[in-house]
Design a protein around this motif. Structure first.
Motif, PDB file in Angstrom:
ATOM      1  N   VAL A   1      -1.954 -15.555  -4.405  1.00  0.00           N
ATOM      2  CA  VAL A   1      -2.733 -14.362  -4.741  1.00  0.00           C
ATOM      3  C   VAL A   1      -3.272 -13.803  -3.427  1.00  0.00           C
ATOM      4  CG1 VAL A   1      -4.797 -13.450  -5.853  1.00  0.00           C
ATOM      5  CG2 VAL A   1      -3.373 -15.113  -7.065  1.00  0.00           C
ATOM      6  N   GLN A   2      -2.926 -12.550  -3.137  1.00  0.00           N
ATOM      7  CA  GLN A   2      -3.374 -11.876  -1.920  1.00  0.00           C
ATOM      8  C   GLN A   2      -4.343 -10.764  -2.291  1.00  0.00           C
ATOM      9  OE1 GLN A   2      -2.662 -12.280   1.566  1.00  0.00           O
ATOM     10  NE2 GLN A   2      -4.333 -10.797   1.657  1.00  0.00           N
ATOM     11  N   THR A   3      -5.432 -10.631  -1.530  1.00  0.00           N
ATOM     12  CA  THR A   3      -6.398  -9.566  -1.778  1.00  0.00           C
ATOM     13  C   THR A   3      -6.320  -8.506  -0.678  1.00  0.00           C
ATOM     14  OG1 THR A   3      -8.207 -10.667  -0.593  1.00  0.00           O
ATOM     15  CG2 THR A   3      -7.927 -11.205  -2.938  1.00  0.00           C
ATOM     16  N   ARG A   4      -6.946  -7.384  -0.954  1.00  0.00           N
ATOM     17  CA  ARG A   4      -6.932  -6.257  -0.012  1.00  0.00           C
ATOM     18  C   ARG A   4      -7.992  -6.443   1.070  1.00  0.00           C
ATOM     19  NH1 ARG A   4      -9.947  -1.491  -0.123  1.00  0.00           N
ATOM     20  NH2 ARG A   4     -10.679  -1.943  -2.251  1.00  0.00           N
ATOM     21  N   TRP A   5      -7.620  -6.144   2.308  1.00  0.00           N
ATOM     22  CA  TRP A   5      -8.577  -6.205   3.401  1.00  0.00           C
ATOM     23  C   TRP A   5      -9.500  -4.983   3.356  1.00  0.00           C
ATOM     24  CZ3 TRP A   5      -5.572  -7.614   8.538  1.00  0.00           C
ATOM     25  CH2 TRP A   5      -4.934  -8.856   8.360  1.00  0.00           C
ATOM     26  N   GLY A   6     -10.791  -5.233   3.561  1.00  0.00           N
ATOM     27  CA  GLY A   6     -11.744  -4.155   3.790  1.00  0.00           C
ATOM     28  C   GLY A   6     -12.125  -4.145   5.262  1.00  0.00           C
ATOM     29  N   HIS A   7     -12.983  -3.224   5.664  1.00  0.00           N
ATOM     30  CA  HIS A   7     -13.306  -3.056   7.082  1.00  0.00           C
ATOM     31  C   HIS A   7     -14.816  -2.942   7.270  1.00  0.00           C
ATOM     32  CE1 HIS A   7      -9.083  -2.186   6.909  1.00  0.00           C
ATOM     33  NE2 HIS A   7      -9.307  -1.076   6.223  1.00  0.00           N
ATOM     34  N   LEU A   8     -15.362  -3.850   8.041  1.00  0.00           N
ATOM     35  CA  LEU A   8     -16.799  -3.841   8.308  1.00  0.00           C
ATOM     36  C   LEU A   8     -17.202  -2.743   9.284  1.00  0.00           C
ATOM     37  CD1 LEU A   8     -17.279  -7.690   8.728  1.00  0.00           C
ATOM     38  CD2 LEU A   8     -18.118  -6.331   6.818  1.00  0.00           C
ATOM     39  N   ASN A   9     -16.292  -2.370  10.156  1.00  0.00           N
ATOM     40  CA  ASN A   9     -16.648  -1.464  11.251  1.00  0.00           C
ATOM     41  C   ASN A   9     -15.647  -0.324  11.418  1.00  0.00           C
ATOM     42  OD1 ASN A   9     -14.694  -3.388  12.073  1.00  0.00           O
ATOM     43  ND2 ASN A   9     -15.184  -3.073  14.223  1.00  0.00           N
ATOM     44  N   ALA A  10     -15.131   0.182  10.300  1.00  0.00           N
ATOM     45  CA  ALA A  10     -14.106   1.226  10.366  1.00  0.00           C
ATOM     46  C   ALA A  10     -14.585   2.462  11.120  1.00  0.00           C
ATOM     47  CB  ALA A  10     -13.661   1.602   8.958  1.00  0.00           C
TER      48      ALA A  10
ATOM     49  N   ARG B   1      -5.258  -5.456  -5.658  1.00  0.00           N
ATOM     50  CA  ARG B   1      -5.762  -4.315  -4.891  1.00  0.00           C
ATOM     51  C   ARG B   1      -7.260  -4.114  -5.096  1.00  0.00           C
ATOM     52  NH1 ARG B   1      -2.649  -0.087  -6.897  1.00  0.00           N
ATOM     53  NH2 ARG B   1      -4.299   0.805  -8.182  1.00  0.00           N
ATOM     54  N   GLU B   2      -7.759  -4.497  -6.272  1.00  0.00           N
ATOM     55  CA  GLU B   2      -9.160  -4.239  -6.599  1.00  0.00           C
ATOM     56  C   GLU B   2     -10.119  -5.245  -5.978  1.00  0.00           C
ATOM     57  OE1 GLU B   2      -7.435  -6.842  -9.848  1.00  0.00           O
ATOM     58  OE2 GLU B   2      -6.797  -5.132  -8.629  1.00  0.00           O
ATOM     59  N   VAL B   3      -9.608  -6.338  -5.441  1.00  0.00           N
ATOM     60  CA  VAL B   3     -10.465  -7.341  -4.799  1.00  0.00           C
ATOM     61  C   VAL B   3     -10.441  -7.093  -3.288  1.00  0.00           C
ATOM     62  CG1 VAL B   3     -10.936  -9.791  -4.430  1.00  0.00           C
ATOM     63  CG2 VAL B   3      -9.995  -9.011  -6.624  1.00  0.00           C
ATOM     64  N   GLU B   4     -11.555  -6.647  -2.760  1.00  0.00           N
ATOM     65  CA  GLU B   4     -11.645  -6.315  -1.331  1.00  0.00           C
ATOM     66  C   GLU B   4     -12.298  -7.448  -0.558  1.00  0.00           C
ATOM     67  OE1 GLU B   4     -13.491  -2.776   1.546  1.00  0.00           O
ATOM     68  OE2 GLU B   4     -14.133  -2.984  -0.543  1.00  0.00           O
ATOM     69  N   THR B   5     -11.702  -7.797   0.575  1.00  0.00           N
ATOM     70  CA  THR B   5     -12.243  -8.843   1.443  1.00  0.00           C
ATOM     71  C   THR B   5     -12.529  -8.234   2.808  1.00  0.00           C
ATOM     72  OG1 THR B   5     -10.812 -10.425   0.282  1.00  0.00           O
ATOM     73  CG2 THR B   5     -11.921 -11.197   2.280  1.00  0.00           C
ATOM     74  N   PRO B   6     -13.796  -8.013   3.152  1.00  0.00           N
ATOM     75  CA  PRO B   6     -14.125  -7.310   4.400  1.00  0.00           C
ATOM     76  C   PRO B   6     -13.830  -8.138   5.653  1.00  0.00           C
ATOM     77  CG  PRO B   6     -15.953  -7.269   2.822  1.00  0.00           C
ATOM     78  CD  PRO B   6     -14.980  -8.298   2.334  1.00  0.00           C
ATOM     79  N   ALA B   7     -13.503  -7.425   6.721  1.00  0.00           N
ATOM     80  CA  ALA B   7     -13.248  -8.068   8.019  1.00  0.00           C
ATOM     81  C   ALA B   7     -13.590  -7.090   9.127  1.00  0.00           C
ATOM     82  CB  ALA B   7     -11.794  -8.505   8.128  1.00  0.00           C
TER      83      ALA B   7
END
Length: 500
Positions: free
Chosen positions: A171-180, A257-263
């Motif tokens: 199961v792969q989740t979508r990357w989010g962005h802490l400092n976009a 796609r609905e699960v965002e994991t920030p980085a």
């Protein structure tokens, strides 16, 4: 000679056109997926007997700026502690190992199930560390997070239940962005990654084609890893390699796609270039290693073979663009020759390629900016800026993919982590290295400046937008590499880190 130049230019345009058609098909899949209801069977975690044991692996290498944020964030994970273990796989060679050991000890004292695992070598790099940790991992499922990721506390509860499907390997989740919003550079990286995670991953997964575990922010079934042959360090993208080997074994992947994991995104041009070099060279290495197996596998559909071809060769299109750019200069002087007017008229069909790129990228952008009334105007600026700078990186990435295709090995270089919120006065400037590659990039910048000048000189403007983008892209890369901060898009405050 003129005929050979035009034939080569036309062939390269045709290759780009075929690639754009594959993206158009992914767009169709993406649009279809929006109306499909997820009917996946899932475990009911209100019943404790259905909650499986999970191991979280955290591969580290000299990640001192972010290690404390990572470990304390993982310690907030909402999951039964008796069914959880955390492996800190630390290959660090600097003083960050001592900091990691101290924080791990503090967390252990609170009863949190975490262990600090070190090696005396760095064999296999990240793949080697993951493989070594797997030998003692007690979890039936293995979640992996790189050091710059900060998953939400309910991450496991949103991903693990899908493994009720016994055929599901990842199961792969979508990357989010802490400092976009930190700088132009981070905005453009977010723009690219959002496209990948919104359109490409969704389109391939919906079409039941091969997708990839993205190296982090995903979770594996341990049995799947072992069945596929375990982690291997013979490519720079061990995640892509294991993904393809697992799917060739028949394991299913699910993208959420609905699960965002920030980085945190890289904030210097050097860090971004290093990351892109590794990702793109690794993709070429994986094409060399795995594509023949896909061609020989009679169980795979024609569509999966085609999309896998373009997936693994995605980065190689930078080499195509670089060749088009160079050849376009002599083509410019042939445009006014009546003898070749018929050929150029036939090439006009390829104008569809940039239109398809524009439409597919806008669909992905709009998905994340639905409430922004100015999204189209913002998108247009980002689109042309992104593609210009991507063209400026074409030499750098071409070197990477050629090394990958020809089997030249290189060290796995981790992307530097900064965590500027905790170090606001950090000096980011690094010594300027004027090497052969930078000299060639300067020459290419001048070449496309000559193309722009020539367009006005001879009164032929059809290639002017292309040459302007190539010139701007190489100018950005050159000036950013020389630490000219305004053009590098760097800011001196902490704007863009408000989510950290």
């Amino acid at each position: 000679m003129e005929t050979a130049i035009l034939f080569t230019f036309g062939f390269l345009m045709f290759v780009v056109f075929l690639y754009s058609l594959s993206l158009l098909h992914l767009l169709i899949n993406f649009l279809k997926s929006r109306s499909q209801k997820d009917t996946s069977q899932k475990w009911d975690f209100s019943d404790p007997s259905q909650i499986p044991f999970v191991t979280i692996q955290l591969p580290l290498y000299n990640d001192k700026p972010v290690v404390e944020r990572l470990l304390r964030n993982i310690a907030e994970m909402d999951y039964p502690p008796e069914k959880l273990e955390v492996q800190v796989l630390d290959d660090s060679t600097d003083d960050s190992a001592a900091l990691t050991a101290r924080i791990v000890s503090e967390l252990q004292a609170t009863g949190f199930p975490i262990q600090h695992i070190t090696r005396m070598h760095r064999e296999g790099f990240k793949a080697g560390a993951l493989k070594a940790g797997l030998e003692t991992a007690k979890g039936e499922f293995i979640a992996i997070f790189d050091s710059d990721f900060v998953p939400n506390s309910d991450w496991l509860k949103k991903t693990v239940p899908y493994f009720r499907n016994e055929k599901l390997g990842v199961v792969q989740t979508r990357w989010g962005h802490l400092n976009a919003n930190y700088s132009l550079l981070t905005k453009l990286q977010a723009f690219l990654l959002d496209y990948h995670f919104i359109l490409e991953q969704t389109g391939r997964n919906f079409g039941k084609h091969f997708i990839n575990f993205n190296g982090t922010a995903g979770i594996w079934r341990k049995k799947c890893i072992l069945d596929a042959g375990n982690w291997e360090g013979d490519t720079l993208t061990e995640d892509l390699d294991l993904s393809y080997r697992a799917q060739l074994k028949g394991w299913e992947f699910k993208y959420l796609r609905e699960v965002e994991t920030p980085a945190e995104l890289p904030i210097t041009i050097a860090a971004a270039r290093s990351q892109q070099f590794r990702w793109n060279k690794g993709a070429a290495e994986n094409f060399r290693k795995n594509y023949r197996k896909l061609l020989m596998d009679k169980k795979l559909t024609f569509g999966t073979r085609v999309h896998s071809f373009f997936h693994l060769l995605n980065s190689s299109f930078f080499f195509v663009v670089l060749q088009m750019g160079i050849i376009s200069i002599p083509v410019l002087f042939l445009l006014g020759d009546p003898a070749y007017s018929g050929i150029f008229t036939g090439m006009t069909i390829f104008i569809l390629s940039p239109v398809i790129f524009f439409v597919t990228y806008y669909a992905a952008y709009k998905e994340l900016h639905q409430n922004d009334r100015l999204s189209l105007f913002r998108f247009v600026g980002l689109f042309f800026t992104f593609f210009s700078i991507a063209m400026g990186l074409s030499l750098h990435i071409s070197i990477a993919i050629l090394e990958g295709h020809f089997g030249k090995k290189s060290e796995f270089i981790r992307t530097p982590k900064f965590n500027l919120k905790s170090r606001p006065h950090l000096k980011l400037n690094s010594p300027v290295k004027v090497n052969f590659q930078l000299i060639v990039e300067i020459l290419l910048m001048l070449l496309f400046a000559f193309g722009i000048f020539s367009a006005f000189k001879i009164g032929t403007y059809s290639l002017l937008p292309f040459h302007l983008m190539m010139f701007f892209g190489f100018s950005y890369v050159v000036l950013a590499s020389l630490n000219i901060e305004i053009l590098a898009g760097r800011k001196t405050d902490l704007k863009g880190f408000e989510n950290l």
